[in-house]
Scaffold this motif. Sequence first.
Motif, PDB file in Angstrom:
ATOM      1  N   ARG A  27     -44.888  43.838   6.525  1.00 21.98           N
ATOM      2  CA  ARG A  27     -44.386  42.496   6.317  1.00 21.98           C
ATOM      3  C   ARG A  27     -45.207  41.476   7.088  1.00 21.98           C
ATOM      4  NH1 ARG A  27     -38.274  42.025   7.456  1.00 21.98           N
ATOM      5  NH2 ARG A  27     -38.960  42.200   9.609  1.00 21.98           N
ATOM      6  N   GLY A  28     -45.761  41.887   8.234  1.00 27.16           N
ATOM      7  CA  GLY A  28     -46.532  40.936   9.007  1.00 27.16           C
ATOM      8  C   GLY A  28     -47.892  40.632   8.426  1.00 27.16           C
ATOM      9  N   LEU A  38     -49.208  35.703   9.092  1.00 27.74           N
ATOM     10  CA  LEU A  38     -47.971  35.001   8.749  1.00 27.74           C
ATOM     11  C   LEU A  38     -47.859  34.878   7.232  1.00 27.74           C
ATOM     12  CD1 LEU A  38     -47.744  32.170  11.416  1.00 27.74           C
ATOM     13  CD2 LEU A  38     -46.366  34.226  11.234  1.00 27.74           C
ATOM     14  N   THR A  39     -47.231  35.860   6.620  1.00 34.60           N
ATOM     15  CA  THR A  39     -46.914  35.783   5.207  1.00 34.60           C
ATOM     16  C   THR A  39     -45.650  34.937   5.023  1.00 34.60           C
ATOM     17  OG1 THR A  39     -45.573  37.782   5.317  1.00 34.60           O
ATOM     18  CG2 THR A  39     -47.925  38.060   4.863  1.00 34.60           C
ATOM     19  N   PRO A  40     -45.397  34.436   3.808  1.00 33.10           N
ATOM     20  CA  PRO A  40     -44.177  33.637   3.594  1.00 33.10           C
ATOM     21  C   PRO A  40     -42.902  34.390   3.958  1.00 33.10           C
ATOM     22  CG  PRO A  40     -45.696  33.337   1.780  1.00 33.10           C
ATOM     23  CD  PRO A  40     -46.282  34.417   2.636  1.00 33.10           C
ATOM     24  N   GLU A  41     -42.841  35.682   3.626  1.00 33.59           N
ATOM     25  CA  GLU A  41     -41.634  36.454   3.961  1.00 33.59           C
ATOM     26  C   GLU A  41     -41.460  36.578   5.461  1.00 33.59           C
ATOM     27  OE1 GLU A  41     -39.811  40.963   3.308  1.00 33.59           O
ATOM     28  OE2 GLU A  41     -41.758  40.394   2.464  1.00 33.59           O
ATOM     29  N   PHE A  42     -42.555  36.842   6.167  1.00 35.36           N
ATOM     30  CA  PHE A  42     -42.480  36.978   7.617  1.00 35.36           C
ATOM     31  C   PHE A  42     -42.139  35.648   8.276  1.00 35.36           C
ATOM     32  CE2 PHE A  42     -44.726  37.931  11.797  1.00 35.36           C
ATOM     33  CZ  PHE A  42     -43.694  38.714  12.258  1.00 35.36           C
ATOM     34  N   ALA A  43     -42.637  34.550   7.716  1.00 37.90           N
ATOM     35  CA  ALA A  43     -42.307  33.229   8.258  1.00 37.90           C
ATOM     36  C   ALA A  43     -40.826  32.931   8.123  1.00 37.90           C
ATOM     37  CB  ALA A  43     -43.137  32.158   7.541  1.00 37.90           C
TER      38      ALA A  43
END
Length: 520
Positions: A27-28, A38-43
């Motif tokens: 996820r990171g 920083l992917t959108p999901e991780f953000a």
Amino acid sequence: MSAPRTALARLSDPDLRAPRRSPPRQRGGGGGGGFGSLTPEFARVLMLVAARASAITLLIIFILVYAALFAAGGGMGGSSGAIAASWLAVHQVPLVIGKTGIGLWPLLPTLLMLWLVARDSAQAADSDCEINDLGWVVGAAVGGPLLITAVCLAVAEDAAALVPLQPPDTLAAFAWVAWLNLLAAVAGIGSRRWREFADLLPIPLPDWVVPGARAGARAVGRLLAASALVTVVSFLLHWSRIGDTYHAAAGSVSGALGLSVLSLAYLPNVVVDGVSVLVGGQVEIGPGSLSLFGIEGAPVPAVPVAAAVPAGPVALWWLALLLVPAAIGVLSGLECGRSSHDRAAAPWATLTAAGVAAVAMALLGAVAGGELGTFGRIAPTVLGAVLVFVWLAVAGYVGMLGARRFGGPAAVPAVAYDDYEDDEYEDYEDDGYDYADDAYDDDDYDDEYDDQDDELEDEDPATDEPHAESGWYDDEDLDGALVAELVDDQDGDEPVAGVKSVDNPDIVDAEVVEGDLPDK
């Protein structure tokens, strides 16, 4: 040259029959912890970590502040200053209200807030998050409260003209907020990923560390539970004083309700102080003190929770309470002796348990105590944490010897294996994939290869060619391929057993004969 996998090899190889577990989702993003990870999901996850616990805390503060102002019948002009002061008080920041300095704040709201931060951090640090990205989780858990603290400091300074609130020291406010949230975030992440952190150490983690830490945590829980029980008994013994406190300070129904809520909020402070008394230490009450060996009188706050503080002379039977930490220490030693390889010459797990408990009680004592206006400092002394270590080390050593003599061998491998299995695959099962039932079906597996066997029977024996789609070979090709694979697997220096070659001149050609072969 390598031989193809056959049905016999597939069915007999356990590695091929086992279900393939897909690696965890990154996820990171795997960017080494930088901005590229920083992917959108991780953000979105980081936003929840930074904002959810703080939002819940502020919502509760809003409700309590406006309820108190409404019950008091006052105006709402100083509500912003009260909310800012309440946020700082939840983080144990010392404040000066009017001319009264207050550093002793209720511990219950602080514990609830820290639990929310630890829970959100633990959820964000699941197996989908790479270890390099855990710094982002810690930064979010600390950065969000720090941002709200900056706003509250500005509001408190502006509200000083409306309410008797002096702006606190900025550095002290940020320090309290930062270390409390950092402690909660590290505890939450460590509860999920401590094995990976242990693997990063330059030396292997000794096998006595984990059993000792777990025994120390249980010992702290038992000490707090015993102190809570003693506090309740003291309340019952001084029930008349509680009634006098309500009669003198409440004045109305809303006042009695406020005193009750305030007493419940301060109850964890009293319990932490009670641990220091149980182990033989002291609790400072302004110029006086309280211990099992003597009481130096001093005024106490006029709240119902203070009725548990005894005011009379010390009774001889109070010394029997020292048996409580002794029994808890023996029990902790028994756990260490049964779950580790401690021996008389090296009781490392027992000492680890004592150290963990002492550090935990020292931290709780630092948060639970503070200055309270004219009453002075009310807090447990450092001697209490030292005595916690002594009791758990000495009495724990006795319990460890008893476990070694009567309890049998330690059960470390079984416990460690069970923990590893549960933690490794629980995240995959939570994703909806059940390896026990759905990942592999023996009937489907057998049906697949039965169909391939049927295809082999249908091909023309005269062509002696493998099936075009399945890639399966008949018996002669299979024998030749397996022998060729054996030859290829050798280094060339040693002859292959059972195969005729220059290095094996004594091996003659042999023919594999099987019974009941069909005539061609």
